[in-house]
Design a protein around this motif. Structure first.
Motif, short mmCIF file in Angstrom:
data_model
loop_
_atom_site.label_atom_id
_atom_site.label_comp_id
_atom_site.label_asym_id
_atom_site.label_seq_id
_atom_site.Cartn_x
_atom_site.Cartn_y
_atom_site.Cartn_z
N GLY A 19 12.00 16.74 75.00
CA GLY A 19 12.79 17.76 75.65
C GLY A 19 14.13 17.97 74.99
O GLY A 19 14.53 17.22 74.09
N TRP A 20 14.81 19.00 75.44
CA TRP A 20 16.17 19.32 75.01
C TRP A 20 17.05 19.46 76.25
O TRP A 20 16.65 20.07 77.24
N PHE A 21 18.22 18.91 76.14
CA PHE A 21 19.28 19.08 77.13
C PHE A 21 20.51 19.63 76.39
O PHE A 21 20.57 19.58 75.17
N ARG A 22 21.47 20.08 77.15
CA ARG A 22 22.73 20.51 76.53
C ARG A 22 23.89 20.20 77.45
O ARG A 22 23.74 20.10 78.67
N GLN A 23 25.05 20.05 76.83
CA GLN A 23 26.27 19.80 77.58
C GLN A 23 27.38 20.67 77.02
O GLN A 23 27.80 20.50 75.87
N ALA A 24 27.82 21.61 77.83
CA ALA A 24 28.91 22.50 77.45
C ALA A 24 30.25 21.81 77.74
O ALA A 24 30.31 20.90 78.58
N PRO A 25 31.30 22.24 77.08
CA PRO A 25 32.62 21.62 77.31
C PRO A 25 33.01 21.65 78.78
O PRO A 25 32.94 22.71 79.43
N GLY A 26 33.36 20.51 79.33
CA GLY A 26 33.81 20.44 80.70
C GLY A 26 32.70 20.52 81.74
O GLY A 26 33.00 20.59 82.94
N LYS A 27 31.46 20.50 81.28
CA LYS A 27 30.34 20.59 82.23
C LYS A 27 29.41 19.40 82.09
O LYS A 27 29.46 18.66 81.12
N GLU A 28 28.56 19.24 83.08
CA GLU A 28 27.58 18.17 83.04
C GLU A 28 26.41 18.54 82.13
O GLU A 28 26.14 19.71 81.89
N THR A 58 26.94 27.93 74.08
CA THR A 58 27.74 26.96 73.34
C THR A 58 27.71 25.61 74.03
O THR A 58 28.03 25.49 75.21
N ALA A 59 27.29 24.59 73.28
CA ALA A 59 27.13 23.25 73.86
C ALA A 59 26.70 22.28 72.77
O ALA A 59 26.31 22.69 71.68
#
Length: 121
Positions: A35-44, A91-92
């Protein structure tokens, strides 16, 4: 030991495309859901997409359906994320994830270190 190495991130303009890759080693790749996950600035960190061990089933977050496509090549021990029609909201840092057997979003066995995707407006 298990290693997941992401690549393909970078800077792209809104509306553009990127393809992320995750090369896996140290595990029987064809037995793992990926799988793929992502984390944007300031977010979970959030779920993006997942694919079953043989590529027969895939799951997507509602926010990426129709724009991002997950695939895998078991001969190359690699999972991909084709990203189209990108927006600044994409963006992440994108993380690759592996789980032995069936996908379970709450029980990931291995993580990559991430690759940064920046979408400019």
């Amino acid at each position: 030991q298990v290693q997941l190495v992401e690549s393909g991130g970078g800077l792209v303009q809104a509306g553009g495309s990127l393809r992320l890759s995750c090369a896996a080693s140290g595990l029987p790749f064809s037995g793992y859901s990926m799988g793929w996950f992502r984390q944007a600035p300031g977010k979970e960190r959030e779920f993006v997409a997942a694919i079953s061990w043989n590529g027969g089933r895939s799951l997507y977050a509602d926010s990426v359906k129709g724009r991002l496509i997950i695939s895998r090549d078991n001969a190359k021990n690699t999972v991909y994320l084709q990203m189209n029609s990108l927006t600044p909201e994409d963006t992440a840092v994108y993380y690759c994830a592996a789980r032995w057997g069936a996908w379970n979003i709450g029980d990931i066995h291995s993580w990559g270190k991430g690759t940064l995707v920046t979408v400019s407006s």
